[in-house]
Write a protein that holds these residues in place. Structure first.
Motif, PDB file in Angstrom:
ATOM      1  N   VAL A  88      -5.554  -7.535  -4.621  1.00 47.86           N
ATOM      2  CA  VAL A  88      -4.340  -7.586  -3.720  1.00 47.86           C
ATOM      3  C   VAL A  88      -5.095  -7.717  -2.255  1.00 47.86           C
ATOM      4  O   VAL A  88      -6.227  -7.431  -1.907  1.00 47.86           O
ATOM      5  CB  VAL A  88      -3.588  -6.107  -3.721  1.00 47.86           C
ATOM      6  N   ASP A  89      -4.005  -8.082  -1.277  1.00 48.10           N
ATOM      7  CA  ASP A  89      -4.681  -8.230   0.064  1.00 48.10           C
ATOM      8  C   ASP A  89      -5.107  -6.899   0.732  1.00 48.10           C
ATOM      9  O   ASP A  89      -4.428  -5.888   0.634  1.00 48.10           O
ATOM     10  CB  ASP A  89      -3.442  -8.612   1.070  1.00 48.10           C
ATOM     11  N   VAL A 119       7.271  -4.619  -3.526  1.00 50.91           N
ATOM     12  CA  VAL A 119       5.856  -4.900  -3.224  1.00 50.91           C
ATOM     13  C   VAL A 119       4.768  -4.370  -4.393  1.00 50.91           C
ATOM     14  O   VAL A 119       4.121  -5.049  -4.814  1.00 50.91           O
ATOM     15  CB  VAL A 119       5.532  -3.831  -2.078  1.00 50.91           C
ATOM     16  N   ALA A 120       5.517  -3.282  -5.088  1.00 57.23           N
ATOM     17  CA  ALA A 120       4.692  -2.493  -6.011  1.00 57.23           C
ATOM     18  C   ALA A 120       4.573  -3.562  -7.370  1.00 57.23           C
ATOM     19  O   ALA A 120       3.527  -3.393  -8.100  1.00 57.23           O
ATOM     20  CB  ALA A 120       5.083  -1.213  -6.431  1.00 57.23           C
ATOM     21  N   LYS A 146       4.992  -6.867  -7.646  1.00 61.28           N
ATOM     22  CA  LYS A 146       4.389  -8.085  -7.443  1.00 61.28           C
ATOM     23  C   LYS A 146       3.212  -8.476  -7.969  1.00 61.28           C
ATOM     24  O   LYS A 146       2.965  -9.420  -8.678  1.00 61.28           O
ATOM     25  CB  LYS A 146       4.276  -8.535  -5.754  1.00 61.28           C
ATOM     26  N   PRO A 147       2.067  -7.648  -8.085  1.00 61.89           N
ATOM     27  CA  PRO A 147       1.063  -7.935  -8.417  1.00 61.89           C
ATOM     28  C   PRO A 147       0.892  -8.076  -9.897  1.00 61.89           C
ATOM     29  O   PRO A 147       0.059  -8.672 -10.624  1.00 61.89           O
ATOM     30  CB  PRO A 147       0.092  -6.535  -8.227  1.00 61.89           C
ATOM     31  N   GLY A 151      -2.059   1.531  -6.863  1.00 61.76           N
ATOM     32  CA  GLY A 151      -2.543   0.508  -5.963  1.00 61.76           C
ATOM     33  C   GLY A 151      -3.724   0.758  -5.365  1.00 61.76           C
ATOM     34  O   GLY A 151      -4.369  -0.550  -4.904  1.00 61.76           O
ATOM     35  N   TYR A 153      -1.776  -4.540   1.645  1.00 65.47           N
ATOM     36  CA  TYR A 153      -1.323  -4.040   0.670  1.00 65.47           C
ATOM     37  C   TYR A 153      -1.756  -2.320   0.802  1.00 65.47           C
ATOM     38  O   TYR A 153      -0.850  -1.563   0.541  1.00 65.47           O
ATOM     39  CB  TYR A 153      -1.945  -4.395  -0.748  1.00 65.47           C
ATOM     40  N   LYS A 154      -3.028  -2.208   1.437  1.00 68.87           N
ATOM     41  CA  LYS A 154      -3.083  -0.710   1.774  1.00 68.87           C
ATOM     42  C   LYS A 154      -2.348  -0.049   2.434  1.00 68.87           C
ATOM     43  O   LYS A 154      -1.818   1.330   2.378  1.00 68.87           O
ATOM     44  CB  LYS A 154      -4.667  -0.624   2.202  1.00 68.87           C
ATOM     45  N   ALA A 180       0.903  -0.788   3.271  1.00 66.13           N
ATOM     46  CA  ALA A 180       2.240  -0.659   2.673  1.00 66.13           C
ATOM     47  C   ALA A 180       2.050   0.431   1.521  1.00 66.13           C
ATOM     48  O   ALA A 180       2.986   1.436   1.257  1.00 66.13           O
ATOM     49  CB  ALA A 180       2.687  -1.927   1.890  1.00 66.13           C
ATOM     50  N   ASN A 181       1.077   0.694   0.732  1.00 66.36           N
ATOM     51  CA  ASN A 181       0.747   1.731  -0.379  1.00 66.36           C
ATOM     52  C   ASN A 181       0.679   2.933   0.327  1.00 66.36           C
ATOM     53  O   ASN A 181       1.471   3.674  -0.185  1.00 66.36           O
ATOM     54  CB  ASN A 181      -0.519   1.326  -0.992  1.00 66.36           C
ATOM     55  N   LEU A 197      -6.777  -2.562  -5.235  1.00 68.19           N
ATOM     56  CA  LEU A 197      -7.573  -2.691  -3.990  1.00 68.19           C
ATOM     57  C   LEU A 197      -9.204  -2.692  -4.386  1.00 68.19           C
ATOM     58  O   LEU A 197      -9.690  -3.609  -3.859  1.00 68.19           O
ATOM     59  CB  LEU A 197      -7.349  -1.695  -2.914  1.00 68.19           C
TER      60      LEU A 197
END
Length: 218
Positions: free
Chosen positions: A31-32, A60-61, A63-64, A22, A36-37, A39-40, A26
């Motif tokens: 990712v946003d 979430v994980a 999706k990228p 993650g 994302y940060k 959430a990670n 970044l």
């Protein structure tokens, strides 16, 4: 011949590879940066606390993986291995794997991190057998969904039992190495549970049960 089961994150590695991936995304601007940060970091804290909602995390994980081409993902993973994983492979972890290999044991990594991230890491460590979260694919592209049971907490045991049945193997004289209290269901199933640089909850439980406690970071 015995089975030697290894957790990966914070056991054979000195980091959590899921969280590190993650952070890598970044850094790539993939990712946003804020959402994302947050959430990670939150999911890592939940995992450490034993309160992780694995399905919410995987939504979430994974999706990228759906948002980029296989070629881009493969190129990123090569960079990720060099910059984030290689410096955090524990030499004593490699020695431990080598000792079990020299004894003729079957080597198996069982991890709650997905196969896209961990497949190349297991290969780098010379461990042929891997149970990991399986991201679903349609053709060459990821869908963002999970195939089968996530290998997390009791899910690790369920996946292991299916793996053993497919190979007509048993857990007789088996070993398991982990740092995390989330792996208590798995550690309880083997003849030789070993707590590796354990978190406080696992350390307390290992001491109570008389399990071996080791460090691969000394």
């Amino acid at each position: 011949m015995s089975l030697a089961i290894f957790d990966l994150d914070n056991t054979l590695l000195s980091i959590d590879s899921d969280h590190a991936w993650g952070e890598f995304l970044l850094e790539q601007g993939a990712v946003d940066p804020e959402a994302y940060k947050e959430a990670n970091d939150r999911f890592l804290a939940d995992y450490e606390a034993g309160t992780l909602d694995i399905h919410a995390f995987l939504e979430v994980a994974l999706k990228p993986l759906t948002e980029h081409s296989p070629e881009q993902l493969a190129a990123w993973h090569q960079q990720f291995m060099a910059s984030k994983i290689e410096p955090h492979i524990l030499p004593k972890g490699e020695e431990l794997v080598a000792r079990h290999r020299s004894r003729g044991d079957t080597l198996l990594i069982v991890t709650a991190t997905n196969r896209f991230i961990t497949g190349p890491i297991a290969e780098r460590l010379g461990v042929d057998e891997l149970i990991a979260v399986e991201p679903e694919r349609l053709g060459e592209r990821y869908t963002g969904r999970v195939s089968g049971t996530p290998s997390y907490r009791e899910g690790k045991v369920k996946r292991l039992e299916a793996w053993l049945a497919d190979r007509d193997l048993t857990l007789d004289d088996s070993w398991c190495y982990s740092d995390s209290h989330n792996d208590l269901p798995l550690l309880e199933r083997v003849d030789h549970p070993v707590a590796v640089d354990p978190d406080p909850t696992l350390r307390k439980e290992a001491e109570r049960r008389g399990w071996k406690i080791i460090s691969l970071r000394d």
